[in-house]
Design a protein around this motif. Structure first.
Motif, PDB file in Angstrom:
ATOM      1  N   ARG A 126       0.806  -1.219   0.000  1.00  9.24           N
ATOM      2  CA  ARG A 126       0.000   0.000   0.000  1.00  9.24           C
ATOM      3  C   ARG A 126       0.839   1.269   0.000  1.00  9.24           C
ATOM      4  NH1 ARG A 126      -4.519  -1.900   4.410  1.00  9.24           N
ATOM      5  NH2 ARG A 126      -2.682  -2.902   5.296  1.00  9.24           N
ATOM      6  N   SER A 127       2.079   1.188   0.429  1.00  3.49           N
ATOM      7  CA  SER A 127       2.926   2.384   0.485  1.00  3.49           C
ATOM      8  C   SER A 127       3.784   2.488  -0.768  1.00  3.49           C
ATOM      9  CB  SER A 127       3.821   2.348   1.726  1.00  3.49           C
ATOM     10  OG  SER A 127       4.747   3.407   1.690  1.00  3.49           O
ATOM     11  N   GLN A 128       3.407   3.385  -1.667  1.00  2.00           N
ATOM     12  CA  GLN A 128       4.197   3.577  -2.883  1.00  2.00           C
ATOM     13  C   GLN A 128       5.587   4.100  -2.544  1.00  2.00           C
ATOM     14  OE1 GLN A 128       2.227   5.665  -6.041  1.00  2.00           O
ATOM     15  NE2 GLN A 128       4.055   5.813  -7.312  1.00  2.00           N
ATOM     16  N   ALA A 129       5.679   4.976  -1.564  1.00  2.00           N
ATOM     17  CA  ALA A 129       6.975   5.550  -1.197  1.00  2.00           C
ATOM     18  C   ALA A 129       7.945   4.468  -0.733  1.00  2.00           C
ATOM     19  CB  ALA A 129       6.789   6.602  -0.104  1.00  2.00           C
ATOM     20  N   LEU A 130       7.472   3.550   0.109  1.00  2.00           N
ATOM     21  CA  LEU A 130       8.340   2.482   0.602  1.00  2.00           C
ATOM     22  C   LEU A 130       8.708   1.502  -0.507  1.00  2.00           C
ATOM     23  CD1 LEU A 130       6.825   1.680   4.124  1.00  2.00           C
ATOM     24  CD2 LEU A 130       8.942   2.905   3.602  1.00  2.00           C
ATOM     25  N   LEU A 131       7.774   1.252  -1.422  1.00  2.00           N
ATOM     26  CA  LEU A 131       8.073   0.369  -2.551  1.00  2.00           C
ATOM     27  C   LEU A 131       9.141   0.977  -3.457  1.00  2.00           C
ATOM     28  CD1 LEU A 131       4.615  -1.079  -3.682  1.00  2.00           C
ATOM     29  CD2 LEU A 131       6.363  -2.160  -2.276  1.00  2.00           C
ATOM     30  N   GLU A 132       9.016   2.266  -3.733  1.00  2.00           N
ATOM     31  CA  GLU A 132       9.994   2.934  -4.593  1.00  2.00           C
ATOM     32  C   GLU A 132      11.367   2.990  -3.920  1.00  2.00           C
ATOM     33  OE1 GLU A 132       8.149   6.632  -5.538  1.00  2.00           O
ATOM     34  OE2 GLU A 132       6.885   5.765  -7.127  1.00  2.00           O
ATOM     35  N   GLU A 133      11.364   3.172  -2.607  1.00  2.00           N
ATOM     36  CA  GLU A 133      12.616   3.150  -1.850  1.00  2.00           C
ATOM     37  C   GLU A 133      13.274   1.773  -1.961  1.00  2.00           C
ATOM     38  OE1 GLU A 133      13.286   2.778   2.792  1.00  2.00           O
ATOM     39  OE2 GLU A 133      12.624   4.809   2.273  1.00  2.00           O
ATOM     40  N   LEU A 134      12.465   0.710  -1.849  1.00  2.00           N
ATOM     41  CA  LEU A 134      12.985  -0.651  -1.980  1.00  2.00           C
ATOM     42  C   LEU A 134      13.497  -0.911  -3.396  1.00  2.00           C
ATOM     43  CD1 LEU A 134      13.447  -3.557  -1.050  1.00  2.00           C
ATOM     44  CD2 LEU A 134      11.008  -4.001  -1.447  1.00  2.00           C
ATOM     45  N   ALA A 135      12.741  -0.448  -4.389  1.00  2.00           N
ATOM     46  CA  ALA A 135      13.162  -0.624  -5.788  1.00  2.00           C
ATOM     47  C   ALA A 135      14.503   0.059  -6.043  1.00  2.00           C
ATOM     48  CB  ALA A 135      12.089  -0.074  -6.725  1.00  2.00           C
ATOM     49  N   GLU A 136      14.692   1.234  -5.459  1.00  2.00           N
ATOM     50  CA  GLU A 136      15.969   1.946  -5.604  1.00  2.00           C
ATOM     51  C   GLU A 136      17.108   1.178  -4.940  1.00  2.00           C
ATOM     52  OE1 GLU A 136      15.374   5.831  -4.041  1.00  2.00           O
ATOM     53  OE2 GLU A 136      13.985   6.463  -5.637  1.00  2.00           O
ATOM     54  N   ILE A 156      -0.846  -0.496  -4.322  1.00  2.00           N
ATOM     55  CA  ILE A 156      -2.286  -0.738  -4.272  1.00  2.00           C
ATOM     56  C   ILE A 156      -2.850   0.069  -3.114  1.00  2.00           C
ATOM     57  CG2 ILE A 156      -2.033  -2.807  -2.821  1.00  2.00           C
ATOM     58  CD1 ILE A 156      -4.374  -4.027  -4.477  1.00  2.00           C
ATOM     59  N   ASP A 157      -3.951   0.762  -3.328  1.00  2.00           N
ATOM     60  CA  ASP A 157      -4.508   1.630  -2.290  1.00  2.00           C
ATOM     61  C   ASP A 157      -4.979   0.826  -1.076  1.00  2.00           C
ATOM     62  OD1 ASP A 157      -4.033   3.926  -3.728  1.00  2.00           O
ATOM     63  OD2 ASP A 157      -6.015   3.953  -4.667  1.00  2.00           O
ATOM     64  N   ALA A 158      -5.616  -0.308  -1.325  1.00  2.00           N
ATOM     65  CA  ALA A 158      -6.093  -1.186  -0.262  1.00  2.00           C
ATOM     66  C   ALA A 158      -6.253  -2.573  -0.850  1.00  2.00           C
ATOM     67  CB  ALA A 158      -7.426  -0.690   0.300  1.00  2.00           C
ATOM     68  N   PHE A 159      -6.161  -3.594  -0.001  1.00  2.00           N
ATOM     69  CA  PHE A 159      -6.315  -4.959  -0.498  1.00  2.00           C
ATOM     70  C   PHE A 159      -7.799  -5.323  -0.561  1.00  2.00           C
ATOM     71  CE2 PHE A 159      -1.853  -5.147   0.874  1.00  2.00           C
ATOM     72  CZ  PHE A 159      -1.285  -5.705  -0.253  1.00  2.00           C
ATOM     73  N   SER A 160      -8.527  -4.510  -1.309  1.00  2.00           N
ATOM     74  CA  SER A 160      -9.962  -4.748  -1.492  1.00  2.00           C
ATOM     75  C   SER A 160     -10.177  -5.581  -2.748  1.00  2.00           C
ATOM     76  CB  SER A 160     -10.712  -3.424  -1.637  1.00  2.00           C
ATOM     77  OG  SER A 160     -10.312  -2.762  -2.829  1.00  2.00           O
ATOM     78  N   HIS A 166       5.974 -15.838 -13.102  1.00  2.00           N
ATOM     79  CA  HIS A 166       6.345 -17.210 -12.761  1.00  2.00           C
ATOM     80  C   HIS A 166       5.937 -17.614 -11.346  1.00  2.00           C
ATOM     81  CE1 HIS A 166       9.095 -15.760 -15.895  1.00  2.00           C
ATOM     82  NE2 HIS A 166       9.114 -17.000 -16.329  1.00  2.00           N
ATOM     83  N   GLY A 167       5.763 -16.646 -10.469  1.00  2.00           N
ATOM     84  CA  GLY A 167       5.474 -17.002  -9.090  1.00  2.00           C
ATOM     85  C   GLY A 167       4.693 -15.937  -8.354  1.00  2.00           C
ATOM     86  N   LEU A 168       4.050 -16.361  -7.273  1.00  2.00           N
ATOM     87  CA  LEU A 168       3.261 -15.474  -6.415  1.00  2.00           C
ATOM     88  C   LEU A 168       3.560 -15.835  -4.971  1.00  2.00           C
ATOM     89  CD1 LEU A 168       0.859 -13.563  -5.632  1.00  2.00           C
ATOM     90  CD2 LEU A 168      -0.641 -15.549  -5.981  1.00  2.00           C
ATOM     91  N   ILE A 169       3.991 -14.849  -4.197  1.00  2.00           N
ATOM     92  CA  ILE A 169       4.188 -15.039  -2.761  1.00  2.00           C
ATOM     93  C   ILE A 169       3.187 -14.152  -2.032  1.00  2.00           C
ATOM     94  CG2 ILE A 169       5.804 -14.903  -0.827  1.00  2.00           C
ATOM     95  CD1 ILE A 169       8.077 -15.383  -2.783  1.00  2.00           C
ATOM     96  N   ASN A 170       2.162 -14.783  -1.495  1.00  2.00           N
ATOM     97  CA  ASN A 170       1.138 -14.068  -0.729  1.00  2.00           C
ATOM     98  C   ASN A 170       1.654 -13.853   0.689  1.00  2.00           C
ATOM     99  OD1 ASN A 170      -1.226 -13.558  -2.370  1.00  2.00           O
ATOM    100  ND2 ASN A 170      -1.497 -15.771  -2.491  1.00  2.00           N
ATOM    101  N   ASN A 171       2.226 -12.683   0.908  1.00  2.00           N
ATOM    102  CA  ASN A 171       2.841 -12.375   2.193  1.00  2.00           C
ATOM    103  C   ASN A 171       2.066 -11.314   2.979  1.00  2.00           C
ATOM    104  OD1 ASN A 171       5.241 -11.916   4.144  1.00  2.00           O
ATOM    105  ND2 ASN A 171       4.964  -9.913   3.193  1.00  2.00           N
ATOM    106  N   ALA A 172       1.282 -10.486   2.311  1.00  2.00           N
ATOM    107  CA  ALA A 172       0.576  -9.395   3.000  1.00  2.00           C
ATOM    108  C   ALA A 172      -0.304  -9.951   4.111  1.00  2.00           C
ATOM    109  CB  ALA A 172      -0.271  -8.609   2.009  1.00  2.00           C
ATOM    110  N   GLY A 173      -0.222  -9.338   5.263  1.00  2.00           N
ATOM    111  CA  GLY A 173      -1.052  -9.788   6.383  1.00  2.00           C
ATOM    112  C   GLY A 173      -0.740  -9.003   7.637  1.00  2.00           C
TER     113      GLY A 173
END
Length: 268
Positions: free
Chosen positions: A43-53, A67-71, A90-97
């Motif tokens: 949900r946090s674009q800022a944290l995702l972009e920081e990780l991508a960098e 994603i705004d919310a896991f709706s 190739h793969g999916l890791i369902n980790n959100a929780g």
């Protein structure tokens, strides 16, 4: 020094939900370090972009899908977007929780509903949404669901959280059975307490975290084991081993184990 590189991860695109922090963040970094391409969802674009960098700085590649919310609606839209943008996943890791520890008499049903939406329904929707894509290719695909030892060894004050994880474990086992003749592998990861920010919401007074801190798993170690298992025929990953042993004894002798381990079960 990196040990036992999983070369089957090379150039593979792997979705990681809840990738912005905790276990998900470490899994994404490990996938990139092993030559894969983590598709980062949170949900946090800022944290995702920081990780991508950070991944790019280490000469890795990643894709960012906030994603705004896991709706239901947001996930549906995101799946369509990914399928349009990515030729092959190739793969999916369902980790959100997340979890909130409360006695049954103190449960906030709205919290329980949100736990089921994020911990169960979102993961089921992602898995169902990508299933036809995974099954149409001859090469290996993999769905990994991050569950919890709470699904096998429930303890007081985890009614909502444990129930959600029991539901996800049941879904994982059934999905594995339904796809056993395909090239898709389905794995559940059942973890004891991990040293992450999970407990900021789950354990607001810090009592449980303080009581079990010396037993907590390190997220980097968890991530390494998960990524090494990608595209292998791994049914379950259970950490720590002694908690899995306890869950087996609990299923065999529940009353006895509840009496013997009462002080441990009541640490929340």
């Amino acid at each position: 020094m990196r040990i036992r590189r999983n070369r089957s991860v090379d150039d593979k695109k792997i979705i990681v939900t809840g990738a912005s922090k905790g276990i998900g963040r470490e899994i994404a970094k490990e996938i990139a370090a092993q030559g894969g391409i983590p598709i980062l969802v949170a949900r946090s674009q800022a944290l995702l972009e920081e990780l991508a960098e950070e991944i790019e700085a280490d000469n890795g590649i990643s894709k960012v899908y906030p994603i705004d919310a896991f709706s239901k609606e947001a996930i549906e839209e995101q799946i369509v977007q990914m399928m349009e943008n990515e030729e092959r996943i190739h793969g999916l890791i369902n980790n959100a929780g997340f979890g909130i520890f409360d006695a049954v008499e103190d449960l906030n049903i709205e919290d329980v509903e949100e736990m089921f939406q994020v911990n169960v329904l979102a993961g089921m929707q992602y898995a169902q949404g990508f299933l036809p894509h995974f099954l149409q290719f001859k090469g290996k695909s993999h769905i990994i669901n991050i569950v919890s030892q709470s699904a096998k060894l429930p303890t007081p004050k985890t009614a909502g959280y444990a129930a959600s994880k029991q539901a996800m474990l049941g879904f994982t086992d059934i999905l594995r059975q339904e796809t056993r003749e395909s090239s898709l592998t389905v794995t559940s990861v059942n973890l004891g307490p991990v040293k992450t920010t999970f407990f900021e919401a789950a354990d607001k007074n810090g009592k449980y975290q303080q009581n079990v801190e010396k037993y907590m798993l390190q997220p980097e170690k968890v991530a390494s084991k998960i990524v090494r298992s990608l595209f292998t025929n791994k049914r379950e990953i259970n950490m720590p081993w002694w908690m899995e042993a306890g869950s087996i004894f609990y299923r065999l002798f529940p009353g006895l184990m509840e009496r013997i381990l009462k002080s441990q079960f009541d640490k929340k």
